[in-house]
Motif scaffolding. Structure first.
Motif, short mmCIF file in Angstrom:
data_model
loop_
_atom_site.label_atom_id
_atom_site.label_comp_id
_atom_site.label_asym_id
_atom_site.label_seq_id
_atom_site.Cartn_x
_atom_site.Cartn_y
_atom_site.Cartn_z
N VAL A 87 0.84 -1.19 0.00
CA VAL A 87 0.00 0.00 0.00
C VAL A 87 0.88 1.25 0.00
O VAL A 87 1.68 1.45 0.92
N LEU A 88 0.74 2.06 -1.03
CA LEU A 88 1.51 3.28 -1.19
C LEU A 88 0.72 4.49 -0.71
O LEU A 88 -0.52 4.44 -0.63
N PRO A 89 1.39 5.60 -0.41
CA PRO A 89 0.67 6.83 -0.03
C PRO A 89 -0.24 7.30 -1.15
O PRO A 89 0.07 7.16 -2.33
N ARG A 90 -1.37 7.85 -0.77
CA ARG A 90 -2.34 8.39 -1.72
C ARG A 90 -2.21 9.92 -1.72
O ARG A 90 -2.61 10.58 -0.76
N ALA A 91 -1.67 10.46 -2.79
CA ALA A 91 -1.43 11.91 -2.87
C ALA A 91 -2.72 12.63 -3.26
O ALA A 91 -2.79 13.33 -4.27
N ASP A 92 -3.74 12.44 -2.45
CA ASP A 92 -5.06 12.98 -2.76
C ASP A 92 -5.27 14.30 -2.02
O ASP A 92 -4.92 14.43 -0.84
N ARG A 93 -5.83 15.26 -2.71
CA ARG A 93 -6.13 16.55 -2.10
C ARG A 93 -7.22 17.23 -2.92
O ARG A 93 -7.47 16.87 -4.07
N GLU A 94 -7.85 18.20 -2.32
CA GLU A 94 -8.84 18.99 -3.05
C GLU A 94 -8.13 20.01 -3.92
O GLU A 94 -7.14 20.63 -3.51
N TYR A 95 -8.60 20.17 -5.14
CA TYR A 95 -8.01 21.18 -6.02
C TYR A 95 -8.31 22.58 -5.48
O TYR A 95 -9.41 22.85 -4.96
N THR A 96 -7.34 23.46 -5.61
CA THR A 96 -7.53 24.83 -5.17
C THR A 96 -8.42 25.59 -6.15
O THR A 96 -8.63 25.15 -7.30
N LYS A 97 -8.94 26.72 -5.72
CA LYS A 97 -9.76 27.55 -6.61
C LYS A 97 -8.97 27.99 -7.83
O LYS A 97 -9.51 28.07 -8.94
N ALA A 98 -7.68 28.27 -7.61
CA ALA A 98 -6.83 28.71 -8.73
C ALA A 98 -6.68 27.59 -9.75
O ALA A 98 -6.72 27.85 -10.97
N GLU A 99 -6.50 26.35 -9.27
CA GLU A 99 -6.38 25.23 -10.19
C GLU A 99 -7.67 24.99 -10.96
O GLU A 99 -7.65 24.76 -12.19
N ALA B 23 7.41 2.65 4.88
CA ALA B 23 7.23 3.82 5.74
C ALA B 23 5.76 4.02 6.08
O ALA B 23 5.42 4.45 7.20
N GLN B 24 4.88 3.71 5.11
CA GLN B 24 3.44 3.78 5.36
C GLN B 24 3.03 2.88 6.52
O GLN B 24 2.23 3.25 7.36
N GLY C 241 4.80 -4.61 -6.65
CA GLY C 241 4.44 -4.59 -8.06
C GLY C 241 4.05 -5.96 -8.60
O GLY C 241 3.42 -6.05 -9.66
N CYS C 242 4.43 -7.02 -7.89
CA CYS C 242 4.10 -8.37 -8.35
C CYS C 242 2.58 -8.55 -8.39
O CYS C 242 2.03 -9.13 -9.31
N LYS C 243 1.90 -8.05 -7.37
CA LYS C 243 0.45 -7.92 -7.37
C LYS C 243 0.11 -6.44 -7.54
O LYS C 243 0.99 -5.58 -7.48
N ARG C 244 -1.14 -6.16 -7.73
CA ARG C 244 -1.57 -4.78 -7.92
C ARG C 244 -1.16 -3.93 -6.72
O ARG C 244 -1.43 -4.28 -5.57
N MET C 245 -0.50 -2.81 -6.99
CA MET C 245 -0.13 -1.88 -5.93
C MET C 245 -1.34 -1.02 -5.57
O MET C 245 -2.05 -0.53 -6.45
N LEU C 246 -1.60 -0.85 -4.29
CA LEU C 246 -2.75 -0.11 -3.82
C LEU C 246 -2.30 1.22 -3.23
O LEU C 246 -1.13 1.40 -2.87
#
Length: 528
Positions: free
Chosen positions: A216-228, A273-274, A295-300
């Motif tokens: 399980v890898l970090p999820r770089a999820d965030r809300e888009y800014t108004k400018a974006e 590290a996660q 990577g051998c199985k699907r990375m989450l």
């Protein structure tokens, strides 16, 4: 092309159409749009009452995409309205339906139409397709049946005897209130790691049954800014540039996945590290640490899965399940854990799709029979020897482990549209990929996979078939696949001109495109 309106209720005579598309997810919807733009005659057959495919069906708590939003869309229909860097299910489904509306696809779709079987008719040189809404005859058949459409159920003794709520993650029962209940989640794949954090805080107790620990890898999820959001909508080229940069960053993973697994080490360190950040208990850390190469199985990807497992009311169970009783689950060590509800998050039939058993080629054998003998093989993921005028979207060896499948779908759409245009332009009656061309192509695919992490990572996965071949994933850069599918290569096929075909021995009624939408057939049982 605008066609006459006609009803398609069952019981009418066979209806004749140039091209039938089965399914209206990303692949089927894309095929409909591109064929419409090319001026081709077609119909889409959809068993549900709405377009969307897997994003229509998977409505479980926490459902979201693991590909960046700007990549997970058609290149010809970018969406400036994404709210987050990784889109939740409702936004993706809303995007799909908006694209269907914009391109007027529903008018050429038969909803509530479940395909029962399709058979190549050697007498008429067409596909005979039986459905719950009548019979069709098609010159070309396009299978856009997604890989994630048929839930895979665990073979567990006694599961039919369970007296509480039980349903598959892809058939979520929203009438079942899990608040304050004892719940079991079977599986730790892509769906499960989203469901567990979403319900852990509301259930009384949660047992998570793990057979194999995922990376399980970090999820770089965030809300888009108004400018974006402003830039996506109003600055020409900004969103396309963002999409291109994300695409290029994702493509770098191919080096580690398919060519030199040593380059996956940085991702492994990030995943470890996660674990340290999310789980405080050392014994639990050991349980969730995989014993195979990343990577051998699907990375989450997830930021809240490990913290959810670390909660006091959540237990990770790694002993195998022996049986299910009327009110609980018994593991192989003899322990019984009572539960009120079971969520089955055990994935889908990918390499053994039930659809394969219902498509019969020119020698009378089904795709399931052929694939059982030789493995799931095709040519450029698009055609299969012995099945004339049949085209696949998301066919053999087109899957990905690092980026958006929409890119691969659009590549195959190029091939499909050019194929049908070639058939029409040269007035061909049949085209069928040569067996030698298919065999040579697949030898190249398997040779390219020899050094991949999927073949050497020390895991058993659904990527590999019983013959030991990886029949699921594309072994290189996606732009290489785009290159080889840019044009339809007629020289790899046996083709027969319409004028050289024997006269058909039976006739069918030629009709137009239905516009009527109907409710789908009644739902099957929750686990089917």
């Amino acid at each position: 092309m605008s066609l006459p309106v006609t009803d398609t209720s069952a019981g009418e005579s066979t209806r004749r159409i140039d091209t039938l598309i089965i399914g209206s997810g990303f692949a089927g919807l894309g095929a409909a749009i591109k064929l419409s733009q090319a001026g081709k005659e077609f119909l889409v057959l959809e068993r549900a009452s709405e377009v969307g495919g897997t994003w229509r069906d998977n409505t479980y708590p926490g459902a979201a995409c693991d590909v960046p939003s700007n990549l997970y869309s058609y290149s010809f229909a970018l969406n400036p309205g994404w709210t987050r860097s990784f889109s939740p299910q409702p936004e993706i489904q809303a995007y799909i339906t908006s694209v269907a509306d914009k391109h007027d696809v529903r008018r050429r779709t038969v909803f509530g139409c479940d395909v029962q079987d399709a058979r190549w008719n050697g007498a008429t040189h067409r596909w005979d397709v039986r459905t719950t809404r009548g019979d069709f005859s098609a010159k070309n058949l396009v299978s856009a049946v997604g890989a994630l459409c048929e839930p895979s159920l665990p073979d567990i003794a006694g599961i039919d005897r369970f007296g509480g709520e039980i349903f598959h993650s892809a058939r979520w029962n929203h009438d079942a209130d899990l608040t304050g209940k004892r719940v079991a989640v079977i599986g730790t794949g892509a769906s499960a790691i989203q469901i567990v954090p979403a319900i852990a805080g509301t259930v009384a107790h949660l047992d998570v049954y793990q057979r194999t620990a995922p990376w399980v890898l970090p999820r770089a999820d965030r809300e888009y800014t108004k400018a974006e959001k402003f830039a996506f909508r109003y600055i020409p080229g900004f969103q396309r540039l963002s999409r291109t940069l994300q695409y290029l960053m994702r493509e770098t993973q191919v080096v580690g996945l398919a060519k030199a697994p040593v380059f996956m080490k940085p991702l492994e360190l990030a995943a470890r590290a996660q674990i340290r950040r999310g789980i405080s208990d050392r014994a639990l850390r050991r349980k969730v640490t995989p014993n195979f190469a990343i990577g051998c199985k699907r990375m989450l990807i997830s930021n809240n899965y490990y913290p959810a497992l670390d909660r006091a009311n959540v237990d990770l169970v790694t002993d195998g399940i022996a049986e299910v009783t009327a009110d609980g689950i018994v593991t192989k060590d003899g322990t019984t854990r009572e539960v009120d509800a079971i969520v089955v998050a055990t994935g889908f039939h990918v390499t053994d799709s039930p659809m394969f058993a219902g498509i019969f080629g020119k020698d009378g054998r089904s795709l399931a029979d052929v694939f059982d003998e030789t493995g799931m093989q095709g040519y450029k993921g698009s055609t299969v020897a012995g099945f004339p005028n049949l085209f696949f979207l998301v066919g053999p060896n087109t899957g990905l482990g690092h980026t958006s499948m929409v890119y691969m779908i659009e590549s195959q759409l190029n091939y499909l549209v050019d194929a049908i245009d070639t058939i029409d332009r040269h007035r061909l009656g049949t085209v069928e990929v040569r067996q030698d061309a298919q065999d040579e192509y697949n030898r190249g695919i398997q040779d390219a996979l020899k050094n991949s992490v999927w073949s050497n990572g020390g895991c058993a996965s659904w990527y590999l078939d019983k013959h030991g071949n990886n029949t699921t994933l594309w072994p290189g850069f996606t732009f290489e696949f785009r290159r080889i599918t840019k044009n339809f290569d007629l020289d790899a096929y046996r083709s027969v001109a319409e004028s050289d075909l024997p006269a058909p021995t039976e006739a069918v009624e030629s009709v137009g495109t239905p516009t009527e939408r109907t409710a789908p057939a009644s739902r099957k049982a929750a686990l089917q």
